[in-house]
Structures are given as C-alpha cells and as structure tokens.
Design a protein around this motif. Structure first.
Motif, short mmCIF file in Angstrom:
data_model
loop_
_atom_site.label_atom_id
_atom_site.label_comp_id
_atom_site.label_asym_id
_atom_site.label_seq_id
_atom_site.Cartn_x
_atom_site.Cartn_y
_atom_site.Cartn_z
N GLN A 75 -9.45 -17.18 23.08
CA GLN A 75 -10.10 -15.89 22.86
C GLN A 75 -11.40 -15.87 23.65
N ALA A 76 -11.57 -14.86 24.49
CA ALA A 76 -12.77 -14.78 25.30
C ALA A 76 -13.27 -13.34 25.37
N THR A 77 -14.56 -13.19 25.12
CA THR A 77 -15.25 -11.92 25.34
C THR A 77 -16.41 -12.19 26.29
N GLU A 78 -17.19 -11.18 26.58
CA GLU A 78 -18.34 -11.40 27.44
C GLU A 78 -19.38 -12.32 26.78
N LYS A 79 -19.33 -12.44 25.44
CA LYS A 79 -20.37 -13.20 24.76
C LYS A 79 -19.87 -14.37 23.92
N SER A 80 -18.59 -14.59 23.86
CA SER A 80 -18.09 -15.72 23.07
C SER A 80 -16.76 -16.20 23.61
N LYS A 81 -16.48 -17.47 23.33
CA LYS A 81 -15.21 -18.07 23.74
C LYS A 81 -14.73 -19.04 22.67
N ILE A 82 -13.44 -19.04 22.44
CA ILE A 82 -12.80 -19.99 21.52
C ILE A 82 -11.57 -20.56 22.20
N LEU A 83 -11.52 -21.88 22.28
CA LEU A 83 -10.38 -22.58 22.87
C LEU A 83 -9.85 -23.56 21.83
N HIS A 84 -8.64 -23.32 21.37
CA HIS A 84 -8.06 -24.12 20.27
C HIS A 84 -6.77 -24.76 20.75
N LEU A 85 -6.69 -26.08 20.57
CA LEU A 85 -5.45 -26.79 20.88
C LEU A 85 -5.17 -27.82 19.79
N ASN A 86 -3.93 -28.25 19.72
CA ASN A 86 -3.51 -29.27 18.76
C ASN A 86 -3.22 -30.58 19.48
N ILE A 87 -3.59 -31.69 18.84
CA ILE A 87 -3.25 -33.00 19.38
C ILE A 87 -2.43 -33.75 18.35
N LYS A 88 -1.71 -34.79 18.83
CA LYS A 88 -0.87 -35.60 17.95
C LYS A 88 -1.22 -37.07 18.14
N PRO A 89 -2.21 -37.56 17.39
CA PRO A 89 -2.60 -38.97 17.52
C PRO A 89 -1.50 -39.94 17.08
N HIS A 90 -0.70 -39.52 16.08
CA HIS A 90 0.38 -40.35 15.57
C HIS A 90 1.60 -39.46 15.30
N GLN B 153 -1.45 -29.37 22.94
CA GLN B 153 -0.74 -28.09 23.04
C GLN B 153 -1.73 -26.96 22.77
N ILE B 154 -1.85 -26.04 23.71
CA ILE B 154 -2.78 -24.93 23.55
C ILE B 154 -2.24 -23.96 22.51
N LYS B 155 -3.12 -23.50 21.62
CA LYS B 155 -2.71 -22.61 20.55
C LYS B 155 -3.45 -21.26 20.58
N THR B 156 -4.75 -21.28 20.87
CA THR B 156 -5.54 -20.05 20.82
C THR B 156 -6.52 -20.02 21.97
#
Length: 256
Positions: free
Chosen positions: A72-87, A67-70
């Motif tokens: 954030q992208a600029t010209e010089k940085s990117k953050i891609l945050h998601l959650n997983i559920k192994p159990h 599930q995608i949570k965050t």
C-alpha cells in the motif's frame, strides 16, 4: 548501495529493511541494480515521482521463502507486508512501514486500517519502520494525536514496542513492534544510514515442530524408609508365603 552490500556480507542478516531509498522501480531503476546474492528483494514505490523521498524495500534470505502479501503506497505513507517461513508449518508476518509526519487524520486512518487488517490473522507479527511520532511517551504508552492512533492500535492488538533510545537526533522515530508471542533480543541503535540511525536486532523464533518431552523421575532420596520398614515388618510372612513356590513368592513380594 556499497554500504548496504557491506552490511549484508559482513553481518549476514536474514532480513534487511530500508525506507526512503530514493529508488524508483517503476521507471528509473531496475531491481538487478540493487540485488544482493542470496536475498529476495521486495519493494513498494511512491505512486508518483513528485515530492522528495523514495520507496521502501526489504531484502530477505531465500531460505525464508518470502511471499509478498500487501503493498500500500500513498504520497505520504507506505506499507510493505510479506510472510516468511522460518520452519515448516510456521508463518511470521514481516511488515515495513513509512509514515510521513505531515499525514492528515484521514490519511492516518487509512494507514492504521491497513495495519489492523494485517494484524487480524493469527500469525506472529513484526512491524518495523519510520512512524515519525516523536511525542509518544513509551514509558507510559501515552500520547496526544496523532500518536494516540498508534497507541490505540497497539492496545487493541496486544503489541509491544522495543526501541527506547533516539533514532534521529533526540527523537524515537523508528520503531520495532511485535505481537506478544515474538521476542526481540540484542536490540541496538547503531550507525547512521542517511539521517537516521540503523536498528540492529535478533528475532527469537522457536521451531513449533520441536516439542519438549517431560519424564517423571521418582526422588528416592525423599522416601520415608523408616515408615517402609515399619509397614513391611507388620506382615506375617509365614502365613503369606505358606505353600507358595519360588515364582509365587516373588510375585507376592512385588505386590507388597
């Protein structure tokens, strides 16, 4: 893309993360062009088509229910945050980052503020990606600016970094960072993809629903049998068993 598909089919990784893909899903490319069977694709693009380089993407096996949570992208940085559920009942945060080496102090503040917010929730967390901070001494965990901001983030949030060999030329640029409740096994810096080495590792995930049951077992080999004989020999059985039937005699023996 063929190299990526070969990796996915041969190694059967649960998660594949890539930076600087040169893909742009906001106009030039379609997700279907780079889809891999059995995986869910999440991506973050640069905000414009200017400058070289591209976006970041993560492939996650469908069974992990990403599930995608965050984003954030600029010209010089990117953050891609998601959650997983192994159990069932378990959530792990997976964060892919890219930080350009030319980031200013203000741009770095925005970048690390976003990571700090992600880390503010109590779930186990894996952060991986290209930080472009070659001057950090990972033995002493010391660095001058701009690396000191990452060290401060790690110290504040009790994080550990697992990569100890160069990932591009003689520099450790690509990092694997976890909260202390996650363990990394078999980390290897392997073949090149583009101008960086690929990092391959396993994330040790324990099912929180599996509880270890402890059973106390007496060690009769360590018993003091001489003392037991002495204690039992001190009783006057004629008095104790006087006028007792068989059931009462057995009960009296058990109490002794």
């Amino acid at each position: 893309m063929s190299q990526l598909q070969a990796i996915a089919s041969t190694l059967s990784h649960d998660i594949i993360a890539i930076n600087e893909t040169w893909l742009e899903f906001n106009g030039r490319h379609l997700p279907a062009e780079v889809s891999i069977k059995g995986y869910v694709l999440h991506n973050v693009d640069k905000p414009s088509h200017s400058n070289r380089g591209g976006g970041s993407l993560i492939y996650v096996k469908e069974k992990l229910q990403p599930q995608i949570k965050t984003k954030q992208a600029t010209e010089k940085s990117k953050i891609l945050h998601l959650n997983i559920k192994p159990h069932p009942g378990q959530t792990i945060k997976i964060v892919l980052v890219y930080r350009n080496p030319t980031c200013t102090a203000i741009e770095d503040d925005e970048f690390y503020d976003c990571l700090d917010i992600i880390l503010s929730t109590p779930h186990e967390t894996l952060i991986m990606g290209d930080f472009n901070l070659p001057h950090i001494n990972w033995t002493t965990r010391q660095s001058q600016a701009p690396g000191s901001k990452l060290i401060d983030l790690m110290n504040t949030n009790s994080l550990q970094q697992h990569v100890n060999e160069p990932t591009r030329r003689n520099n450790i640029l690509n990092l694997v960072i976890t909260t202390t409740d996650l363990s990394i096994n078999g980390l290897e810096v392997t073949n090149k993809i583009g101008d960086h080495q690929m990092i391959d590792f396993s994330l040790e995930v324990q099912d929180p629903n599996t509880r270890t049951q402890h059973k106390q077992v007496l060690n009769y080999k360590r018993a003091n049998f001489e003392l037991m004989k002495e204690e039992l020999g001190s009783y006057n059985y004629e008095v104790l068993m006087n006028n007792k039937n068989a059931e009462e005699e057995t009960s009296r023996h058990l109490k002794l």
